[in-house]
Scaffold this active site. Structure first.
Site, mmCIF file in Angstrom:
data_model
loop_
_atom_site.group_PDB
_atom_site.id
_atom_site.type_symbol
_atom_site.label_atom_id
_atom_site.label_comp_id
_atom_site.label_asym_id
_atom_site.label_seq_id
_atom_site.Cartn_x
_atom_site.Cartn_y
_atom_site.Cartn_z
ATOM 1 N N CYS A 3 0.851 -1.190 0.000
ATOM 2 C CA CYS A 3 0.000 0.000 0.000
ATOM 3 C C CYS A 3 0.886 1.239 0.000
ATOM 4 O O CYS A 3 2.113 1.144 0.098
ATOM 5 C CB CYS A 3 -0.954 0.014 1.200
ATOM 6 S SG CYS A 3 -0.125 0.282 2.777
ATOM 7 N N CYS A 6 3.522 1.752 2.711
ATOM 8 C CA CYS A 6 4.816 1.090 2.503
ATOM 9 C C CYS A 6 5.735 1.993 1.685
ATOM 10 O O CYS A 6 6.923 2.170 2.005
ATOM 11 C CB CYS A 6 4.628 -0.242 1.773
ATOM 12 S SG CYS A 6 3.562 -1.421 2.613
ATOM 13 N N ASP A 427 6.736 28.762 -32.814
ATOM 14 C CA ASP A 427 7.854 29.122 -33.685
ATOM 15 C C ASP A 427 7.451 28.803 -35.116
ATOM 16 O O ASP A 427 6.825 27.773 -35.379
ATOM 17 C CB ASP A 427 9.095 28.326 -33.278
ATOM 18 C CG ASP A 427 10.251 28.565 -34.227
ATOM 19 O OD1 ASP A 427 10.662 29.722 -34.373
ATOM 20 O OD2 ASP A 427 10.725 27.583 -34.829
#
Length: 756
Positions: A3, A6, A427
């Protein structure tokens, strides 16, 4: 890791080391670590092991990456099979336990002892991963989701043993009804809750693991695109088949029809069509000929090619794409860091809340059974797993889908920026236009032959290296094939070229060059020259045998998809601005063709940064799209930088998003996909938080049976992963070059090929 708690524990442990910066990704089960030279990977592994987990350093070499991936796949398949087997056995045993406990007519004499015999293996063996992890966490003084599951199921199982052996539930003929809420009677056993919770959570983990593997399928497929071996052409003309990792820069290799191009390079012999759809998302094959670049992992769809390798290993575009995707998936968006902080303290708070719930119910006199049921339900329902999966799984799917469409997201923080952008600076050269000169018009003198004008001028210009000359020669070669040889060729610097073609003394260039030959242009050709210059194009006057013959008009032409892309950017609520170093007249001409109103022209490379800052000073949130070295600083300055993958490495490095297709339409896909991924992350976090906010009070109030709580908790994780997987269906709305061929039928085919 089981989970997000952890992951948080490992991350904190690593970050306590001096000079270490670590980010742990729960969904990918990986840690991205930056560490000082005095530390070794073994030190990092030791820190992870000190937290109660295991770790293996991942090698970064491209040759080893496949091996690591294969090893990881094998390990992942083994873990998935083990989880599936544990789930199947637990489900088969838990099903009759739940049925007998919930349906009183099925409860025969001594049914409770059969239920105990079936439930015990589920709680002990089926739940062993939870109990083992909880014990390990206890030794390290921490608590995770496994602690909640283990504590809740063992408590239910222990209470049931007490009730069976000491509480009267083991007597013959005893029956028990099922309730969706906490039980109120003294004689209750919770074997169905203990075994059902284990089965439901195992099911949730199994489907979650399968979904996560699907989520990472795009990156895995990308890594598998590369060729495994290559046919190298030796100096004596002999072909030798060697592994791809033996190929060196400068080697020439052969690519036959249907084969993958082994690595990035330049075509030195042959011509063909190359299918680059797996890298760029562009379905139309690209025509290549000697001198054209090709990308590794694309497929040769036509004739035999000989390619000179220019990049190998980690420097190739495929390797760079994989690296960018991995970096993006292992990072954390700002919204996820909030979830991490919450889940870090969530488990201890839940345990405290469960104890408080037990005490409250006992204090109100409702009985030990009701108090115990409510406390167990709190432990089971409050798993923070969905919180930990909300962001990383969405990132995993979104970035993988982006790779399939030719969009590379550099990091999760980019997603936040796409939502805020309101102005996009484009550009001109190489972004809105092709960046290559192309022949756009052939104007013969009155009564002249268009084909003859192009054939003779093309033959003369074929001897020149000038970009304008190349455009004219390429158009002539496309139409006539082999061009005539030139005799007495001479280049007049800044004016044009002259030579003899098929016995004709030919001159091509500025009108001043023709004046040197005492030649004047008739009025219709002067008008053609003026019109070309008015449109920002370049015109070349051509004469032979003492008379002007016509004018050839060249231009850096607009990409076929640019106008549609600009319209799509407007639909996203963005204001397009054209930025260029060209003169105002040429810039306005291009802007008019693609539907841009605001133009910033005559800007030097350093001035591009100033232009972006000026827009930001006006309160705009600016995205910049560019492709050249001179765009790199502006890309880095903008709030969001998008680099054309066909551009320079400097531009790509400075950008937040890379558009592999080199097509402005990909910018639209990039912004749409980024916003869709961010929406998915926020939806995941909302439902994960909402689930806990709604469910925990119900459990505290005794309105949830622990087994129902376990099913709801498992569903929340599966829901988050399933919601993220919807991003796999994200579709590009940008038109491809092939779809626009009809609209561009009046332009030379070579321009359409180059535009890709």
């Amino acid at each position: 890791m089981t989970c997000s708690s952890c992951a948080n524990r490992i991350e904190r442990k690593l970050n306590k080391l001096d000079g270490v910066q670590a980010t742990v990704n729960f969904a990918l089960e990986t840690a991205t670590v930056s560490y000082p030279p005095e530390l070794e990977p073994a030190d990092l592994v030791a820190a992870v092991e000190a937290a109660g987990y295991t770790a293996t350093p991942v090698r970064d070499e491209p040759a080893a990456a496949d091996g690591d991936a294969d090893e990881g796949d094998t390990r992942g398949d083994g873990e998935l099979r083990s989880l599936r087997d544990r789930l199947l056995y637990s489900a088969v045993l838990a099903a009759p336990v739940i049925a007998l406990s919930m349906i009183p007519p099925l409860q025969f004499r001594f049914w409770q002892w059969l239920v105990l015999a079936l439930a015990a293996p589920v709680v002990v063996w089926g739940g062993w991963p939870f109990h083992k992890a909880a014990a390990k966490n206890l030794r390290h003084g921490t608590a995770t989701m496994d602690t909640l599951v283990s504590l809740g199921t063992l408590a239910a199982f222990g209470w049931s043993l007490y009730a069976l052996f000491l509480g009267g539930m083991g007597e013959p003929g005893m029956t028990m009804s099922f309730s969706f809420t906490a039980g109120g009677g003294h004689a209750e056993i919770y074997l169905e809750a203990a075994s059902g919770v284990i089965a439901f959570i195992l099911a949730g983990r199994y489907f979650e693991a399968r979904s996560k593997r699907k989520a990472g399928a795009a990156l895995k497929a990308l890594l598998e695109l590369g060729a495994r071996d290559v046919s190298v052409l030796r100096a004596d003309g002999r072909e030798e088949r060697v592994p791809i990792d033996k190929l060196a820069v400068g080697d020439r290799f052969v690519v036959r029809p249907g084969e993958k191009i082994a690595t990035d390079g330049v075509v030195v012999e042959g011509s063909s069509a190359v299918d680059a759809s797996m890298l760029t998302g562009e379905s139309v094959p690209v025509e290549v000929r000697p001198g054209d670049p090709v990308t590794g992992a694309t497929i040769n769809a036509g004739g035999r090619l000989v390619v000179r390798a220019t990049k190998v290993g980690a420097d190739t575009q495929l390797a760079q794409m994989a690296r960018l995707i991995t970096d993006a998936q292992t990072g954390k968006a700002a919204v996820q860091r909030l979830a991490d902080r919450v889940s870090g303290v969530f488990v201890p708070v839940v345990i405290a809340l469960a104890v408080a719930t037990l005490g409250f119910w006992l204090g109100t006199g409702e009985g030990a059974t009701a108090a115990f049921t409510a406390a167990v339900a709190v432990l089971v329902i409050a798993c923070p797993c969905a919180l930990g999966l909300a962001t990383p799984v969405a990132l995993l799917v979104g970035t993988g889908r982006g790779a399939q469409l030719g969009v590379l997201i550099k990091g999760p923080e980019v997603l936040e920026n796409t939502r805020r952008v309101d102005t996009v600076v484009l550009d001109k050269t190489g972004t809105v236009t092709t960046g290559r000169m192309a022949l756009v018009d052939v104007v013969p003198v009155d009564g002249g032959d268009t084909d003859e004008l192009l054939r003779i001028a093309g033959a003369l210009e074929n001897a020149s290296e000038h970009p304008i000359a190349k455009a004219i020669a390429a158009a002539a070669a496309d139409r006539f094939g082999t061009l005539s040889a030139v005799e007495g060729f001479a280049n007049r610097e800044g004016l044009g070229v002259e030579g003899v073609v098929d016995g004709h003394a030919v001159v091509a260039g500025r009108p001043a060059l023709l004046a040197d030959w005492a030649l004047t242009l008739p009025d219709e050709l002067v008008a053609a020259l003026d019109a070309a210059e008015e449109a920002g194009r370049t015109a070349v006057a051509v004469a032979w045998d003492g008379a002007a013959r016509g004018v050839l008009v060249t231009a850096d032409t607009v990409k076929p998809t640019s106008a549609a892309a600009v319209a799509a950017l407007r639909e996203l609520g963005l204001t397009p601005v054209l930025l260029t170093g060209d003169n105002e007249r040429a810039a306005r001409s291009v802007a008019a063709k693609v539907g841009i109103d605001e133009v910033i022209a005559g800007v030097l490379p350093a001035g591009k940064v100033d232009a972006v800052r000026e827009l930001q000073a006006r309160g705009k949130v600016v995205a910049m799209v560019g492709d050249g070295v001179n765009d790199a600083a502006a890309l880095a300055t903008a709030d969001l930088g998008l680099a054309m993958g066909t551009g320079t490495d400097a531009a790509i490095e400075a950008a937040d998003l890379t558009l592999v297709r080199g097509d402005l339409g990909a910018a639209v896909d990039a912004i749409r996909l980024s916003r869709a991924t961010l929406r998915t992350i926020k939806a995941n976090l909302f439902w994960a938080f909402a689930y806990n906010v709604a469910a925990i009070p119900l459990a505290v109030a005794g309105l949830l049976n622990p087994m129902i709580a376990g099913a709801a908790m498992a569903f929340s994780s599966v829901f988050v992963v399933g919601n993220s997987l919807r991003l796999r269906g994200f579709a590009s709305t940008a038109p491809t070059v092939g779809e626009l061929d009809g609209a561009a039928a009046g332009e030379p085919r070579r321009e359409l090929v180059d535009a890709k």
